[in-house]
Write an enzyme that holds these catalytic residues in place. Structure first.
Site, short mmCIF file in Angstrom:
data_model
loop_
_atom_site.label_atom_id
_atom_site.label_comp_id
_atom_site.label_asym_id
_atom_site.label_seq_id
_atom_site.Cartn_x
_atom_site.Cartn_y
_atom_site.Cartn_z
N GLU A 60 0.82 -1.23 0.10
CA GLU A 60 -0.21 0.00 -0.01
C GLU A 60 0.96 1.28 0.09
OE1 GLU A 60 -0.66 -2.74 1.90
OE2 GLU A 60 -2.92 -3.18 1.10
N HIS A 129 -10.53 -4.71 10.79
CA HIS A 129 -11.30 -4.52 9.36
C HIS A 129 -12.64 -3.88 9.44
CE1 HIS A 129 -8.38 -7.63 8.38
NE2 HIS A 129 -8.75 -7.46 7.01
C1 LIG Z 1 -2.20 -4.45 4.29
C2 LIG Z 1 -3.29 -5.23 3.70
N1 LIG Z 1 -3.67 -5.15 2.59
C3 LIG Z 1 -4.60 -6.08 1.89
C4 LIG Z 1 -5.48 -7.01 2.66
C5 LIG Z 1 -6.30 -7.51 2.23
N2 LIG Z 1 -5.71 -9.09 2.15
C6 LIG Z 1 -6.09 -10.04 3.19
S1 LIG Z 1 -5.24 -11.51 2.76
C7 LIG Z 1 -4.54 -10.75 1.31
C8 LIG Z 1 -3.64 -11.76 0.60
C9 LIG Z 1 -2.42 -12.23 1.16
O1 LIG Z 1 -1.81 -13.48 0.76
P1 LIG Z 1 -0.54 -13.97 1.12
O2 LIG Z 1 0.21 -13.00 1.94
O3 LIG Z 1 -0.14 -14.80 0.15
O4 LIG Z 1 -1.23 -14.88 2.34
P2 LIG Z 1 -2.33 -16.14 2.09
O5 LIG Z 1 -3.64 -15.57 2.18
O6 LIG Z 1 -1.95 -16.68 0.87
O7 LIG Z 1 -2.13 -16.96 3.31
C10 LIG Z 1 -4.90 -9.62 1.02
C11 LIG Z 1 -4.53 -8.72 -0.13
C12 LIG Z 1 -4.92 -6.85 4.24
N3 LIG Z 1 -5.61 -7.81 4.95
N4 LIG Z 1 -4.04 -6.05 4.48
#
Ligand SMILES: Cc1ncc(C[n+]2csc(CCOP(=O)(O)OP(=O)(O)O)c2C)c(N)n1
Ligand SMILES: [Mg+2]
Lengths: 326, 384
Positions: A60, A129
């Site tokens: 971000e 959230h």
């Molecule tokens: C700072 C932030 N940006 C966006 C999100 C929304 N979000 C939640 S999970 C996610 C994907 C994360 O993927 P990864 O790090 O690969 O973990 P996984 O879900 O595959 O375990 C996103 C974009 C968030 N929770 N926090």
């Protein structure tokens, strides 16, 4: 007029502005191939291609800053935050860079851009959230803060925000995304800084923005059954605030309740009620009352969450008490 | 020569069996059963890459993985019935990472992760009923019903969440490592992030500080190939995530995260590296989530074949079962019975959790501050 959803209305506004101005592009997490985490950018990648609809890594601070730089260099970025909770990571670029750029460069650089995404409480997603941050950004000179409460406003206000020559914080509401309403077809612009009277009444003014506007309208229906005729004012632009519309309403009704989903302390309601006190003290027949979210981080459990959020019943009660005061 | 497909025990209920998938080589499995020993079973086990795992330990690892699998399936069901709300991220497919890592660590080591936390906290040994109660928003939830799926914490197990903001736990993780170094108590901080989370800027600030000060931290990257709908290569220029520490002098290793024994072994080495004062290390776990990102994600961004390849070709539970059967430590029948028992256990957990009341409304005001200041606005525990 067609009936479309709030999310479709936002989509129309972005498409409309991207069609007329090649400088406008959309960037954010999952906006392109996934069509948006909340499907706001549905079909936009197909329509505009990957040059203008761009998926980012989860970074971000980085892509917000990229937006600032691109705006300074003459583009018109629309930067989507999946939700405003994640924009906190980007707060430096928004507050220290975008908001200050024109001023601290003596007018040499502009930052005409929109930061947009879902704000406020979503359903059952706990403390990190479900938060309302409009008061944070509304406190900052150099920013404009816009929050639509229905599909038509979503379209007209977003289009105006993209055309605006300053940095606009555009806060949508996740729970409203599926709301359906009549939205003008074709080019549609609602000027920033204009409140709208969503319901005309004579006994009390309910001032509410974003999702709370709908709550205020529901409360007004309840109040009507009690013989109280409430006027509902939606500021739509939080900063700068169209206080003339609010003050004119209070001059008519002599009573006001200010409603917001976020926390009370230093909230938007604090600002609005202070302005009413400063500018319309003599019009008031009763103190202005605020209905807000409880002063707690949002809990997950269904019963606690319900308890933490403002309710229609609380608005009705606040209005009733205010009307019964001499 | 065609071998048996790996998932012959159908541990993933939605698995599509493909006989064309080769089974994983089990050539490195060697039984150490001493036929002369009177107490045969106690001595039985598997040696992999020179590391011996006793039958008891293997059974415990297997049972925990299977428990996590069935627990997640139950959570998915409860979500479908709207008993669980909000965002719910399941870890089906990633069980070997949860269990192998836990096996390699000490209970005093710190562990923290993202919102995909059910498997990790279960492996850590926290009370399953409290975890299910949390999902249901009940009074006996592990954080009293305030956090839900994304915010599982258990201070008694040194498990620090359960963090909902992508990347947020990484600097927090080096903070735990700092505290350990400060007190010289030899605890290691196991700081887990995703393949998406690894791109956050704070991760690199953390790598640098951890290396600069030789903090005892193991950065675990659960590379399940996707961050929501974004595949690794669409978000990362360098897709070998274990190399992400190079310019900070943080070494990295890549691990088959579908092999619980490899996870345990490599993680033990990594933890030893951190504990012995050599500073941080990155462990990239190659794994896969079988389900969508969260319950609302239909996961249309990947092919059925891709999912099947992982599910039936590399499933960590089926793999261990196969190894244990080959080593004469268990039979297919025993595993089937065990699965029935575990399913029943999970059902009982769910029932017990569901029987709990919702939290008392007054709980909403608890745990905001330690030192409330009673006569100043906003007043504690009051509206207005
Ligand atoms: C700072 C932030 N940006 C966006 C999100 C929304 N979000 C939640 S999970 C996610 C994907 C994360 O993927 P990864 O790090 O690969 O973990 P996984 O879900 O595959 O375990 C996103 C974009 C968030 N929770 N926090
Ligand atoms: Mg991932």
């Amino acid at each position: 007029m067609a009936k479309i959803t709030y999310r479709e209305a936002l989509n129309q506004a972005m498409c409309q502005e991207m069609e007329r101005d090649d400088r406008v592009f959309l960037m954010g997490e999952e906006v392109a191939q996934y069509n948006g985490a909340y499907k706001v950018s549905q079909g936009m990648l197909d329509k505009f291609g990957p040059r203008r609809v761009i998926d980012t890594p989860i970074t971000e601070l980085g892509f917000a800053g990229l937006g600032v730089g691109a705006a300074m260099a003459g583009l018109r970025p629309v930067i989507e935050f999946m939700t405003w909770n994640f924009a906190i990571l980007a707060a430096d670029q928004i507050v220290n860079a975008a908001a200050k750029m024109k001023y601290m460069t003596g007018g040499q650089y502009d930052c005409p851009m929109v930061f947009r995404g879902a704000g406020g409480a979503a359903a059952r997603v706990s403390s990190q959230h479900s938060q309302a941050f409009e008061n944070w950004y509304a406190n900052i000179p150099g920013l404009k803060v816009v929050m639509p409460s229905n599909p038509a406003d979503a379209k007209g206000l977003l289009a105006a925000s993209i055309r605006d020559n300053d940095t606009v914080i555009f806060i949508e509401n996740e729970i409203n995304y599926g709301d359906v309403g009549e939205v003008p077809e074709g080019e549609y612009i609602i000027p920033l800084g204009k409140a709208e009277i969503k319901r005309v009444g004579k006994d009390i003014t309910l001032i509410a923005h974003s999702r709370m506007t709908g709550y205020a309208l529901m409360a007004a229906e309840e109040l009507a059954k009690m013989g109280i005729d409430a006027e509902v004012v939606d500021p739509r632009t939080i900063r700068p605030l169209d206080e003339a519309t609010i003050l004119a309403s209070v001059a008519k009704t002599n009573r006001a309740v200010v409603i917001e989903e976020g926390w009370r302390f230093a909230g938007i309601g604090a600002e609005i009620s202070a302005r009413i006190m400063e500018k319309a003290f003599d019009d008031l027949d009763a103190p202005v009352v605020r209905v807000t979210g409880k002063d707690v981080p949002m809990p997950y459990a269904a019963n606690l969450e319900r308890h933490a959020l403002p309710s229609v019943a609380e608005i009705v009660e606040a209005a009733r008490v205010t009307c019964n005061r001499a | 020569m065609k071998k048996e497909p790996l998932a012959f025990l159908v541990v993933e209920s939605q698995a599509h069996r493909h006989s064309s998938h080769p089974s994983l080589g089990i050539g490195d499995v060697m039984t150490t059963k001493k036929s002369t020993d009177k107490n045969q079973d106690k001595q039985a086990g598997i040696t992999q890459e020179g590391r011996f795992y006793s039958a008891d330990r293997l059974h415990a690892m297997h049972d925990m993985m299977l428990f996590i699998r069935r627990f997640e399936e139950k959570a998915g069901q409860m979500y479908g019935l709207k008993k669980i709300g909000g965002f719910c991220h399941l870890c089906n497919g990633q069980e070997a990472v949860c269990v192998g890592m836990e096996e390699a660590s000490e209970p005093t080591d710190y562990m923290m992760t993202s919102y995909r936390d059910h498997g990790h906290i279960l492996a850590r040994g926290s009370d399953a009923t409290a975890i299910m109660a949390e999902l249901l928003g009940r009074a006996g939830g592990i954080v009293g019903g305030k956090g839900g799926s994304m915010h599982m914490f258990d201070v008694t197990k040194n498990f620090a969440g359960g963090n909902g903001i992508v990347g947020e736990q990484v600097p927090i993780g080096i903070g735990f490592a700092f505290a350990s170094q400060y007190r010289d108590d030899k605890r290691v901080s196991i700081t887990i992030m995703g393949d998406g989370g690894v791109n956050q800027g704070a991760v690199y600030e953390s790598f640098n500080m951890a290396a600069l000060w030789k903090l005892p931290v193991v950065f675990v990257i659960e590379n399940n190939q996707y961050a929501m709908g974004t595949s690794l290569s669409r978000a990362s220029a360098e897709t070998h995530l274990y190399k992400r520490g190079i310019s900070f002098k943080v070494p990295g290793i890549q691990v088959d995260g579908m092999d619980v024994l490899e996870v345990e072994r490599k993680m033990a080495e990594a933890i030893e590296h951190a504990r012995s004062g050599q500073g941080p290390i990155i462990v990239e776990m190659m794994t896969y989530r079988y389900r969508g990102h969260s319950m609302s994600d239909p996961a249309t961004y990947r092919t059925r074949d891709e999912v099947d390849e992982w599910r039936t070709g590399r499933d960590p539970i089926a793999r261990l079962q196969l190894q244990m059967i080959a080593a004469g430590l268990a039979t297919e029948e025993e595993f089937k019975q065990k699965d029935k028992d575990i399913k029943k256990e999970v059902n009982d957990v769910a029932k017990a959790a569901e029987a709990q009341p919702e939290p008392d409304l007054s709980v909403m005001w608890d745990d905001i501050l330690n030192d409330e200041i009673p006569n100043a606005y906003p007043y504690p525990r009051q509206v207005g």
